[in-house]
Design an enzyme around this catalytic site. Structure first.
Site, PDB file in Angstrom:
ATOM      1  N   HIS A 144     -11.638   2.281  35.669  1.00  0.00           N
ATOM      2  CA  HIS A 144     -11.542   0.892  35.226  1.00  0.00           C
ATOM      3  C   HIS A 144     -12.102  -0.060  36.285  1.00  0.00           C
ATOM      4  O   HIS A 144     -11.536  -0.213  37.359  1.00  0.00           O
ATOM      5  CB  HIS A 144     -10.073   0.548  34.942  1.00  0.00           C
ATOM      6  CG  HIS A 144      -9.898  -0.633  34.042  1.00  0.00           C
ATOM      7  ND1 HIS A 144      -8.660  -1.137  33.706  1.00  0.00           N
ATOM      8  CD2 HIS A 144     -10.796  -1.425  33.390  1.00  0.00           C
ATOM      9  CE1 HIS A 144      -8.804  -2.158  32.888  1.00  0.00           C
ATOM     10  NE2 HIS A 144     -10.102  -2.366  32.693  1.00  0.00           N
ATOM     11  N   TYR A 173      -3.444  -3.940  31.610  1.00  0.00           N
ATOM     12  CA  TYR A 173      -3.140  -4.849  30.513  1.00  0.00           C
ATOM     13  C   TYR A 173      -1.641  -5.136  30.433  1.00  0.00           C
ATOM     14  O   TYR A 173      -0.853  -4.329  29.958  1.00  0.00           O
ATOM     15  CB  TYR A 173      -3.616  -4.274  29.185  1.00  0.00           C
ATOM     16  CG  TYR A 173      -5.087  -3.932  29.125  1.00  0.00           C
ATOM     17  CD1 TYR A 173      -6.030  -4.606  29.915  1.00  0.00           C
ATOM     18  CD2 TYR A 173      -5.558  -2.934  28.274  1.00  0.00           C
ATOM     19  CE1 TYR A 173      -7.371  -4.290  29.862  1.00  0.00           C
ATOM     20  CE2 TYR A 173      -6.902  -2.618  28.211  1.00  0.00           C
ATOM     21  CZ  TYR A 173      -7.808  -3.290  29.008  1.00  0.00           C
ATOM     22  OH  TYR A 173      -9.139  -2.973  28.946  1.00  0.00           O
TER      23      TYR A 173
END
Length: 337
Positions: A140, A56
């Site tokens: 992830h 992110y």
């Protein structure tokens, strides 16, 4: 705000979580003042679960979240981050990150689900956040990396969990089938399920949710607005569904659900947040929150009373799937009527 434990662990999360992807400049710049104020507003509202990742904003989300939480009592909140994408120097920067975050691309992501990659990723995250530990760590998006993720990354995380370095471990993905495999075939405690148990997509009924129920494991739900189509009281053309313009059939279905919500005195986004909690294995809904105003709105939506009759009506009208217990002795597996 009510808290629920990740089953078989000591980690408890509030039923509503703060998703920090947007404060990493997802799609547009979020001024640092707004990011800090959003975390402050979440804290004041009672939110104590905060989720971030190196992906992110190429570390920006982690840095901002760590700074915003730095003066808070460490034992009073839970932070999750993720492994699988190392941030390494970018030898050919072009100015802006090409993966949807409005940040400089001096770094790039490098897939790595090896044991060494996991340890390095966690160390880097702790440095960026300034935290002394991570409470939850997810693999992830290991969609194309099952073998290394299951055989190297997850055992590495399990070792850290067993040493009490991490409180809980799991995986986060936009699909449900592989998440079910992580629950059934690895040491995962919890999975982060993105967009697959919502008012418009209940595909997790077929795999993740039965696995979690049978094994006594937990699920965190994200992407409950399906990229925006469920975020407004009345869906309009041009709204997104799974990052694309919503097709006409789904737009019509979302409008039909909205109409039923209205007859029960509630709204489509409030129902979208409440719906995942109708399954006992789902312990949390985490939403991206960019500003204090978004935090206030999401908390108000979360706190709305949703009558049980809404779900019955939606099922009767064929707008959501029905959960039916499996045969006795086979756990709480559910299937579609």
């Amino acid at each position: 705000m009510h808290q629920r434990k990740i089953q078989n662990t000591s980690v408890a999360v509030t039923e509503l979580g703060f998703g920090a992807s947007v404060i990493g400049n997802l799609y547009r710049v979020t001024p640092v003042e707004d990011a800090m104020a959003a975390v402050d507003a979440a804290w004041e509202a009672g939110i104590r679960y905060f989720d971030t990742a190196p992906h992110y904003g190429l570390g920006l989300s982690e840095r901002r979240l760590g700074a915003a939480l730095r003066d808070r009592p460490r034992d009073e909140y839970v932070v999750s981050s993720k492994v699988g994408r190392l941030l390494v120097p970018n030898e050919e920067p072009r100015g802006v990150d090409p993966e949807g975050f409005v940040v400089r691309d001096d770094l790039r992501r490098q897939w790595d689900f090896s044991r060494d990659g996991v340890l390095r990723s966690i160390e880097d995250t702790l440095e960026r956040t300034g935290l002394d530990r991570l409470d939850v760590v997810y693999l992830h998006d290991p969609d194309d990396h099952w073998r290394q993720a299951a055989e190297e990354a997850m055992p590495a995380l399990a070792e850290l969990r067993d040493q009490n370095v991490i409180g809980a471990i799991g995986a986060g993905m936009n699909q449900s089938a592989m998440l079910a495999r992580f629950l059934r075939e690895t040491a995962a405690d919890v999975v982060m399920l993105a967009g697959r148990y919502t008012l418009l997509d209940q595909s997790a009924i077929d795999d993740v949710l039965p696995a979690a129920s049978e094994l006594g494991k937990s699920v965190v739900a994200v992407g409950v607005f399906n990229s925006g189509l469920l975020s407004g009281d009345w869906p309009v053309e041009g709204m997104k569904y799974d990052y694309q313009d919503a097709p006409p059939d789904l737009l019509a279905r979302a409008r039909a659900i909205s109409e039923v919500c209205g007859t029960h005195g509630t709204t489509l986004p409030a129902a979208a947040i409440a719906f995942p909690h109708t399954h006992p294995s789902i312990i949390n809904v985490t939403l991206g929150m960019r500003t204090p105003e978004q935090v206030v709105r999401n908390v108000e939506l979360h706190d709305q009373h949703i009558p049980d009759g809404l779900w019955d009506d939606l099922r009767t009208q064929g707008l959501i799937r029905s959960l039916v217990p499996a045969e006795p002795g086979r756990g709480e597996e559910s299937r579609c009527l």
